[in-house]
Design an enzyme around this catalytic site. Structure first.
Site, short mmCIF file in Angstrom:
data_model
loop_
_atom_site.label_atom_id
_atom_site.label_comp_id
_atom_site.label_asym_id
_atom_site.label_seq_id
_atom_site.Cartn_x
_atom_site.Cartn_y
_atom_site.Cartn_z
N LYS A 114 60.52 151.35 107.32
CA LYS A 114 59.76 150.42 106.48
C LYS A 114 60.07 148.95 106.79
O LYS A 114 59.17 148.13 106.94
CB LYS A 114 60.05 150.68 104.99
CG LYS A 114 59.59 152.02 104.49
CD LYS A 114 59.80 152.16 102.99
CE LYS A 114 61.27 152.26 102.61
NZ LYS A 114 61.90 153.50 103.04
N THR A 115 61.35 148.64 106.87
CA THR A 115 61.74 147.24 107.06
C THR A 115 61.23 146.70 108.39
O THR A 115 60.69 145.60 108.47
CB THR A 115 63.27 147.09 106.97
OG1 THR A 115 63.69 147.45 105.66
CG2 THR A 115 63.70 145.66 107.26
N GLU B 1 57.40 145.83 101.53
CA GLU B 1 58.06 147.11 101.74
C GLU B 1 57.98 147.89 100.44
O GLU B 1 58.33 147.38 99.37
CB GLU B 1 59.50 146.86 102.14
CG GLU B 1 60.27 148.09 102.55
CD GLU B 1 61.61 147.75 103.18
OE1 GLU B 1 62.54 148.56 103.00
OE2 GLU B 1 61.73 146.69 103.82
#
Length: 464
Positions: free
Chosen positions: A121-122, A165
């Site tokens: 995600k990051t 996110e």
């Protein structure tokens, strides 16, 4: 132009303001003009970055830190019920707002892209934020890690796009209503909150159900959990579903990923046309993250060629295979990987980028619940290293679980043929690594806890 600060959030107090998710929201509110205050357990560069924006940051938790005129108290799922500032808010009738609700309010009136998945995600959120900024679209963003400096995990932009996110760990991603959602993978994790894969699928289905009508879901075509999810939501016809990956039936098909040292060249087939671009971080999984970002940007109407070129501007996020330095011919790299899939992907990426080098790993398990469920797989992943040092479990928000220790990982690693040893004292690790390393080696500090602090100390010890 982004909307003004909601009245209920014009004087927010954040408990745990230095955390990755909390600090990002605090930063955006401060940039929008809110009078931000908060507290954290210890001082940090992130706290200083917030102070530079005008925020009041207290070190330690005490009821007296909560200002008399606070309009709300913002908390994450990590804040315990007995926190003195939370108790003070209850006594005084100050509204308590979960981090995810605060973030959802910041997206009101904008075009949100929400990035979800068990891992990646990051990186994917960061790739989108950097690319959109490079194209002059001035996005707002909230990321779970720093791009290039403390406090760079979030920004208030003047553009209409908000990249966020979306955290599935506590189901908080159910609060968002994105125009475009990305789901990178669906795997069993967060065992304190999910009892089975069925519960995880149900949670992701709820997230998909939050996509705005006429919006787009970008979802992996290669990962089994993501494919199962795609089947489960096939009845929804008011959104477009775009798949990506190496599978032959992928809408955005990855044809080739070519390693180029610490970068990769990626070729995709998109609507019958081939497109090749550079990803400035190593590893096939990062290349796939870039393709997910590409597909999401296209869904917003951004030309594919322009977006692909802009994604090449991304140079990494702190703790995602971040080079910390080199001493006496030994490079020290930091990795946030703490799930077996992430660990394997990062170890394979380093192997591919530095063929022939010995790889020494310092691994710190994260959470007792995760170690209990996935300790065997963690140990098996460490077999990809030439030698590993395993630290005690970093508890974060959890209390110890009887019988669950790093020995579960060490036993599994040994059974898989790994050269592995335990080290209970973090202070001893620099000496241990200095005794093991030789010129040409790579040292990887790995885990989601404070193992990241060891990189500079290992470098200093190598120098001496």
């Amino acid at each position: 132009m982004a909307p003004a600060v909601p009245t209920t959030m014009d004087r927010p107090h954040f408990i745990g303001i230095g955390g990755a998710g909390m600090s990002g929201i605090a930063k955006i509110l401060a940039q929008r003009g809110a009078q931000v205050a908060g507290s954290d357990a210890k001082g940090s560069a992130t706290a200083e970055a917030l102070r530079a924006l005008g925020a009041t940051v207290h070190i330690g938790h005490a009821a007296g830190h909560l200002a008399e005129d606070a309009s709300c108290v913002v908390v994450s799922s990590a804040i315990r019920a007995d926190n003195p500032e939370l108790a003070a808010a209850a006594e005084r009738g100050i509204p308590v707002v979960h981090r995810s609700d605060a973030l959802a309010r910041l997206m009101d009136g904008l075009r949100p892209i929400a990035v979800a998945g068990t891992h990646g995600k990051t990186t994917t959120t960061s790739m989108l934020a950097v690319a959109l900024d490079a194209l002059g679209l001035d996005p707002s963003y909230a990321i779970g890690g720093d791009l290039d400096a403390p406090g760079s995990n979030a920004r208030h932009g003047a553009g209409e796009i908000f990249v966020a996110e979306a955290d599935e760990s506590d189901r908080s991603f159910h609060k968002y209503a994105p125009e475009v959602a990305i789901i990178l993978n669906v795997e069993l994790d967060h065992h304190a909150n999910y009892a089975s894969m069925d519960e995880i699928y149900e949670s992701f289905e709820t997230f998909v159900g939050r996509i705005r009508p006429g919006g787009t879901l970008v979802v992996a075509a290669d990962q089994s959990g993501a494919r199962e999810l795609t089947e489960r939501i096939s009845g929804r016809h008011d959104i477009e579903v775009v798949t990506y990956g190496e599978a032959e039936d992928a809408d955005v098909r990855v044809l080739k990923v070519t390693p180029r040292g610490l970068t990769s060249e990626v070729t995709v087939l998109l609507k019958g046309k081939m497109l090749t671009f550079t990803v400035s971080v190593p590893g096939r999984h990062y290349a796939h993250n870039a393709v997910a970002a590409l597909a999401a940007g296209i869904a917003l109407g951004i030309p594919a060629h322009n977006l692909a070129s802009a994604i090449g501007k991304y140079t990494g996020v702190k703790r995602r295979l971040q080079l910390k330095g080199e001493a006496r011919g030994v490079q020290v790299i930091d990795s946030y990987a703490h799930h077996p899939t992430e660990m394997t992907a990062d170890l394979e990426a380093i192997r591919g980028a530095a063929a022939g080098a010995r790889l020494l790993v310092v691994f710190q398990p994260h959470l007792f619940s995760r170690t209990q469920e996935l300790g065997t797989e963690m140990g098996q992943a460490l077999a990809l290293a030439d030698s590993s040092v395993v630290l005690d479990i970093y508890p974060a928000r959890e209390d110890p679980v009887p019988g669950v220790t790093s020995a579960l990982i060490i036993d599994a690693a040994t059974a898989a043929g790994a050269d592995v040893r335990a080290e209970h004292a973090m202070a001893a690790v620099p000496d241990v690594i200095a005794g093991m390393a030789r010129p040409g080696d790579l040292v990887l500090t790995m885990g989601a806890g404070d193992v990241t602090d060891l990189g500079p100390k290992i470098l200093a010890r190598l120098e001496n």
